[in-house]
Design an enzyme around this catalytic site. Structure first.
Site, PDB file in Angstrom:
ATOM      1  N   HIS A 118       0.848  -1.201   0.000  1.00  0.00           N
ATOM      2  CA  HIS A 118       0.000   0.000   0.000  1.00  0.00           C
ATOM      3  C   HIS A 118       0.878   1.243   0.000  1.00  0.00           C
ATOM      4  O   HIS A 118       1.700   1.431   0.889  1.00  0.00           O
ATOM      5  CB  HIS A 118      -0.914   0.005   1.233  1.00  0.00           C
ATOM      6  CG  HIS A 118      -2.110  -0.881   1.074  1.00  0.00           C
ATOM      7  ND1 HIS A 118      -3.316  -0.631   1.668  1.00  0.00           N
ATOM      8  CD2 HIS A 118      -2.279  -2.021   0.361  1.00  0.00           C
ATOM      9  CE1 HIS A 118      -4.179  -1.577   1.345  1.00  0.00           C
ATOM     10  NE2 HIS A 118      -3.577  -2.439   0.548  1.00  0.00           N
ATOM     11  N   TYR A 121      -9.544   5.575   7.014  1.00  0.00           N
ATOM     12  CA  TYR A 121      -9.973   5.949   8.369  1.00  0.00           C
ATOM     13  C   TYR A 121     -11.007   7.064   8.224  1.00  0.00           C
ATOM     14  O   TYR A 121     -10.723   8.076   7.592  1.00  0.00           O
ATOM     15  CB  TYR A 121      -8.792   6.476   9.180  1.00  0.00           C
ATOM     16  CG  TYR A 121      -7.694   5.456   9.418  1.00  0.00           C
ATOM     17  CD1 TYR A 121      -7.632   4.739  10.608  1.00  0.00           C
ATOM     18  CD2 TYR A 121      -6.706   5.216   8.457  1.00  0.00           C
ATOM     19  CE1 TYR A 121      -6.628   3.811  10.845  1.00  0.00           C
ATOM     20  CE2 TYR A 121      -5.690   4.290   8.687  1.00  0.00           C
ATOM     21  CZ  TYR A 121      -5.664   3.586   9.884  1.00  0.00           C
ATOM     22  OH  TYR A 121      -4.672   2.666  10.106  1.00  0.00           O
ATOM     23  N   PRO A 152      -5.680   0.752  18.576  1.00  0.00           N
ATOM     24  CA  PRO A 152      -5.340   0.249  17.238  1.00  0.00           C
ATOM     25  C   PRO A 152      -5.302   1.298  16.116  1.00  0.00           C
ATOM     26  O   PRO A 152      -4.778   1.016  15.040  1.00  0.00           O
ATOM     27  CB  PRO A 152      -6.441  -0.783  16.956  1.00  0.00           C
ATOM     28  CG  PRO A 152      -7.545  -0.450  17.887  1.00  0.00           C
ATOM     29  CD  PRO A 152      -6.936   0.191  19.088  1.00  0.00           C
ATOM     30  N   LYS A 164      -0.440   0.037  15.053  1.00  0.00           N
ATOM     31  CA  LYS A 164       0.920  -0.048  15.598  1.00  0.00           C
ATOM     32  C   LYS A 164       1.181  -1.223  16.537  1.00  0.00           C
ATOM     33  O   LYS A 164       2.346  -1.512  16.849  1.00  0.00           O
ATOM     34  CB  LYS A 164       1.256   1.259  16.345  1.00  0.00           C
ATOM     35  CG  LYS A 164       1.462   2.428  15.425  1.00  0.00           C
ATOM     36  CD  LYS A 164       2.700   2.245  14.567  1.00  0.00           C
ATOM     37  CE  LYS A 164       2.724   3.176  13.391  1.00  0.00           C
ATOM     38  NZ  LYS A 164       3.276   2.583  12.190  1.00  0.00           N
ATOM     39  N   TYR A 214       3.430   6.401  10.231  1.00  0.00           N
ATOM     40  CA  TYR A 214       2.577   5.287   9.803  1.00  0.00           C
ATOM     41  C   TYR A 214       3.418   4.170   9.172  1.00  0.00           C
ATOM     42  O   TYR A 214       3.220   2.990   9.455  1.00  0.00           O
ATOM     43  CB  TYR A 214       1.526   5.783   8.805  1.00  0.00           C
ATOM     44  CG  TYR A 214       0.368   4.819   8.643  1.00  0.00           C
ATOM     45  CD1 TYR A 214      -0.764   4.928   9.434  1.00  0.00           C
ATOM     46  CD2 TYR A 214       0.428   3.773   7.716  1.00  0.00           C
ATOM     47  CE1 TYR A 214      -1.808   4.036   9.323  1.00  0.00           C
ATOM     48  CE2 TYR A 214      -0.612   2.870   7.595  1.00  0.00           C
ATOM     49  CZ  TYR A 214      -1.725   3.010   8.389  1.00  0.00           C
ATOM     50  OH  TYR A 214      -2.767   2.117   8.281  1.00  0.00           O
TER      51      TYR A 214
HETATM   52  P1  FAD Z   1      -0.028 -11.870  21.652  1.00  0.00           P
HETATM   53  O1  FAD Z   1      -0.424 -11.912  20.238  1.00  0.00           O
HETATM   54  O2  FAD Z   1      -1.063 -11.504  22.667  1.00  0.00           O
HETATM   55  O3  FAD Z   1       0.586 -13.275  22.001  1.00  0.00           O
HETATM   56  C1  FAD Z   1       0.858 -13.677  23.323  1.00  0.00           C
HETATM   57  C2  FAD Z   1       0.740 -15.164  23.423  1.00  0.00           C
HETATM   58  O4  FAD Z   1       1.071 -15.562  24.741  1.00  0.00           O
HETATM   59  C3  FAD Z   1      -0.673 -15.657  23.164  1.00  0.00           C
HETATM   60  O5  FAD Z   1      -0.654 -16.670  22.194  1.00  0.00           O
HETATM   61  C4  FAD Z   1      -1.153 -16.148  24.515  1.00  0.00           C
HETATM   62  O6  FAD Z   1      -2.038 -17.246  24.410  1.00  0.00           O
HETATM   63  C5  FAD Z   1       0.151 -16.533  25.176  1.00  0.00           C
HETATM   64  N1  FAD Z   1       0.106 -16.478  26.646  1.00  0.00           N
HETATM   65  C6  FAD Z   1      -0.556 -15.604  27.433  1.00  0.00           C
HETATM   66  N2  FAD Z   1      -0.363 -15.907  28.721  1.00  0.00           N
HETATM   67  C7  FAD Z   1       0.449 -16.979  28.759  1.00  0.00           C
HETATM   68  C8  FAD Z   1       0.996 -17.744  29.811  1.00  0.00           C
HETATM   69  N3  FAD Z   1       0.743 -17.450  31.077  1.00  0.00           N
HETATM   70  N4  FAD Z   1       1.786 -18.791  29.495  1.00  0.00           N
HETATM   71  C9  FAD Z   1       2.054 -19.100  28.191  1.00  0.00           C
HETATM   72  N5  FAD Z   1       1.547 -18.410  27.147  1.00  0.00           N
HETATM   73  C10 FAD Z   1       0.749 -17.364  27.440  1.00  0.00           C
HETATM   74  N6  FAD Z   1      -2.970  -4.511  16.416  1.00  0.00           N
HETATM   75  C11 FAD Z   1      -3.038  -3.839  15.288  1.00  0.00           C
HETATM   76  O7  FAD Z   1      -2.022  -3.285  14.871  1.00  0.00           O
HETATM   77  N7  FAD Z   1      -4.226  -3.789  14.590  1.00  0.00           N
HETATM   78  C12 FAD Z   1      -5.361  -4.419  15.021  1.00  0.00           C
HETATM   79  O8  FAD Z   1      -6.397  -4.376  14.371  1.00  0.00           O
HETATM   80  C13 FAD Z   1      -5.316  -5.127  16.217  1.00  0.00           C
HETATM   81  N8  FAD Z   1      -6.415  -5.742  16.705  1.00  0.00           N
HETATM   82  C14 FAD Z   1      -6.335  -6.387  17.902  1.00  0.00           C
HETATM   83  C15 FAD Z   1      -7.447  -7.005  18.444  1.00  0.00           C
HETATM   84  C16 FAD Z   1      -7.396  -7.648  19.684  1.00  0.00           C
HETATM   85  C17 FAD Z   1      -8.624  -8.305  20.263  1.00  0.00           C
HETATM   86  C18 FAD Z   1      -6.161  -7.670  20.408  1.00  0.00           C
HETATM   87  C19 FAD Z   1      -6.068  -8.346  21.767  1.00  0.00           C
HETATM   88  C20 FAD Z   1      -5.041  -7.053  19.842  1.00  0.00           C
HETATM   89  C21 FAD Z   1      -5.117  -6.421  18.602  1.00  0.00           C
HETATM   90  N9  FAD Z   1      -4.001  -5.798  18.038  1.00  0.00           N
HETATM   91  C22 FAD Z   1      -4.081  -5.144  16.886  1.00  0.00           C
HETATM   92  C23 FAD Z   1      -2.722  -5.826  18.658  1.00  0.00           C
HETATM   93  C24 FAD Z   1      -1.842  -6.915  18.065  1.00  0.00           C
HETATM   94  O9  FAD Z   1      -2.609  -8.005  17.680  1.00  0.00           O
HETATM   95  C25 FAD Z   1      -0.830  -7.246  19.125  1.00  0.00           C
HETATM   96  O10 FAD Z   1      -0.023  -6.102  19.327  1.00  0.00           O
HETATM   97  C26 FAD Z   1       0.027  -8.468  18.806  1.00  0.00           C
HETATM   98  O11 FAD Z   1      -0.749  -9.632  18.820  1.00  0.00           O
HETATM   99  C27 FAD Z   1       1.159  -8.577  19.825  1.00  0.00           C
HETATM  100  O12 FAD Z   1       1.802  -9.801  19.688  1.00  0.00           O
HETATM  101  P2  FAD Z   1       2.420 -10.522  20.943  1.00  0.00           P
HETATM  102  O13 FAD Z   1       3.022 -11.766  20.405  1.00  0.00           O
HETATM  103  O14 FAD Z   1       3.265  -9.573  21.710  1.00  0.00           O
HETATM  104  O15 FAD Z   1       1.178 -10.855  21.894  1.00  0.00           O
HETATM  105  C1  DHB Z   2      -6.255  -2.816  10.534  1.00  0.00           C
HETATM  106  C2  DHB Z   2      -6.273  -2.576  11.869  1.00  0.00           C
HETATM  107  C3  DHB Z   2      -5.925  -1.331  12.334  1.00  0.00           C
HETATM  108  O1  DHB Z   2      -5.902  -1.082  13.645  1.00  0.00           O
HETATM  109  C4  DHB Z   2      -5.562  -0.313  11.481  1.00  0.00           C
HETATM  110  O2  DHB Z   2      -5.234   0.888  11.983  1.00  0.00           O
HETATM  111  C5  DHB Z   2      -5.534  -0.574  10.140  1.00  0.00           C
HETATM  112  C6  DHB Z   2      -5.884  -1.824   9.664  1.00  0.00           C
HETATM  113  C7  DHB Z   2      -6.632  -4.152  10.030  1.00  0.00           C
HETATM  114  O3  DHB Z   2      -7.097  -4.979  10.823  1.00  0.00           O
HETATM  115  O4  DHB Z   2      -6.490  -4.392   8.827  1.00  0.00           O
END
Ligand code: FAD
Ligand code: DHB
Length: 389
Positions: free
Chosen positions: A72, A200, A292, A296, A384
């Site tokens: 994009h 957005y 979100p 980021k 961004y």
């Molecule tokens: P996570 O993806 O949370 O992974 C952590 C892992 O650790 C999980 O698999 C969990 O099961 C595991 N875990 C937890 N506790 C324990 C434990 N005690 N022992 C062992 N394992 C454990 N970001 C965006 O940029 N855009 C979005 O649209 C967006 N939507 C989101 C929607 C939701 C509902 C959530 C919760 C987050 C969203 N995010 C979004 C944020 C993005 O998904 C996260 O920043 C990203 O997943 C971070 O990755 P991570 O591996 O640090 O954490």
């Molecule tokens: C998406 C999520 C976001 O938070 C954003 O700012 C842009 C795109 C997505 O899920 O594609």
């Protein structure tokens, strides 16, 4: 059992770190609380910064992303009927890639399987011991048996609700938090995206976001009340409200269809300092959360992994601890800038319950400034597409 690094959490942070370290001959065990199907069933982020894309390539897991991801060159901010296009390409000569977190996690698990990396799913009661000593270890149970893994370091990649952050004593940890008075209701549908670029939109009725996963899969969001439940929103109610929040020219070409996933996420800004305690390092959502807006969350996790990966390679290859000593400070410096951007985008594009007429005028002026100023657009584009690591 013994390994060099125990990675707590098998989300994108933990898997990416494991894969990068594997390529340097460093041994890891990933402990994941959930099943693999559960981790892969979560629909989350979709926009990858250039830095994240490079890390995936460095980890040797970019083949499908490079083939199926969408480049994009810009994004669109809409305000009422007006659309402001921010051209990353013209402003800074860079771009982002749209590739779902679900797909990326899939690729990372496949790569880990291919190299025989050890992953324990359904690990219960994971506990980190003696992180502030020279001999940390991690215990957990699986299939009713207690296990112990001795290691050199522990990477806490277990998300916001994990145990790693809580392992740092409360007297050492400082947490900064802001909770926003609304959530995002997200919907995934097998329909062609209404916009070629992520859009957005701020309307009098609140925020809406048009994103996509591919040419036939759309990801849309609307700002909703914190008290709303997914069951309060039928597909028809979602589509009607979503369309009302888009510029008419966009809403008129919206194709609707049945949802294949719907979920509500609260919005929060959160940072935990420091991100290191002894031989324990926090990465990704375990240490920080952004609202979100601005996409980021996942990208900030990737920058932590970049810093920690290089610090760990340095200590294993040369014995030099300068990198691990600087990890927390280095990661936090970038995180706070990303926090600022996500907070600013959130304030710019949402309707807040307590907003005064004055606040609304300021919001309108900020959007007009962005429309009219190439400098302001450049600042948005730099943030961004992603600040340098
Ligand atoms: P996570 O993806 O949370 O992974 C952590 C892992 O650790 C999980 O698999 C969990 O099961 C595991 N875990 C937890 N506790 C324990 C434990 N005690 N022992 C062992 N394992 C454990 N970001 C965006 O940029 N855009 C979005 O649209 C967006 N939507 C989101 C929607 C939701 C509902 C959530 C919760 C987050 C969203 N995010 C979004 C944020 C993005 O998904 C996260 O920043 C990203 O997943 C971070 O990755 P991570 O591996 O640090 O954490
Ligand atoms: C998406 C999520 C976001 O938070 C954003 O700012 C842009 C795109 C997505 O899920 O594609």
């Amino acid at each position: 059992m013994r390994t060099q690094i125990v990675i707590v959490g098998g989300g994108p942070s933990g898997l990416l770190l494991g894969q990068l370290l594997h390529r340097k001959g460093i041994d890891t065990v990933v402990l994941e609380r959930q099943s693999r199907a559960h981790v892969l069933g979560r629909i989350r982020a979709g926009v990858l910064e250039a830095g994240f894309v490079n890390l995936m390539r460095e980890a040797g897991v970019a083949e499908r992303m490079d083939r199926e991801g969408f480049v994009h060159h810009g994004t669109i901010l809409a305000h009422g009927e007006e659309q402001i296009r921010i051209s990353f390409e013209d402003l800074i000569g860079r771009h982002v890639v749209v590739y779902g977190q679900t797909e990326l996690t899939h690729d990372l698990y496949d790569a880990r399987d291919a190299v025989g990396g050890k992953t324990v799913f359904n690990a219960e009661g994971v506990t980190i011991h003696d992180a502030d000593s020279d001999a940390p270890y991690v215990t957990y149970s699986s299939d009713g048996t207690e296990h112990r893994i001795d290691c050199d370091y522990v990477a806490g990649c277990d998300g916001f609700h994990g145990i790693s952050r809580q392992t740092i004593p409360a007297g050492i940890r400082k947490e900064y938090e802001q909770v926003y008075p609304f959530g995002w209701l997200g919907l995934l549908s097998e329909t062609p995206p209404v916009s070629d670029e992520v859009l957005y939109s701020l309307s009098d009725r609140g925020f809406a976001l048009c994103s996509m996963r591919n040419a036939t899969l759309s990801r849309y969001y609307i700002q909703c009340a914190l008290s709303d439940k997914v069951t309060d929103w039928s597909d028809d109610a979602f589509w009607a409200e979503f369309r009302r929040r888009l510029p008419r020219a966009v809403g008129d070409r919206l194709v609707t269809g049945p949802s294949i996933e719907k979920s509500i996420a609260p919005l929060r800004s959160f940072v935990c300092e420091p991100m290191r305690w002894g031989r324990l390092f926090l990465c990704g959502d375990a240490a920080h959360i952004v609202p979100p807006t601005g996409a980021k969350g996942l990208n900030t996790a990737a920058s932590d992994i970049h810093y920690l990966y290089h610090a760990l390679v340095q200590v294993f290859e040369t014995g030099e601890i300068e990198g691990i000593d600087r990890y927390s400070e280095q990661a936090l410096a970038r995180i706070w800038k990303t926090q600022r951007f996500s907070w600013w985008m959130t304030k710019l594009l949402h309707r807040f319950p307590e907003q005064t007429e004055f606040d609304l005028r300021i919001q309108r002026a900020e959007l007009a400034f962005l429309r009219d100023s190439r400098d302001a657009q450049t600042v948005l584009a730099q943030n961004y597409v992603g600040l340098p690591y």
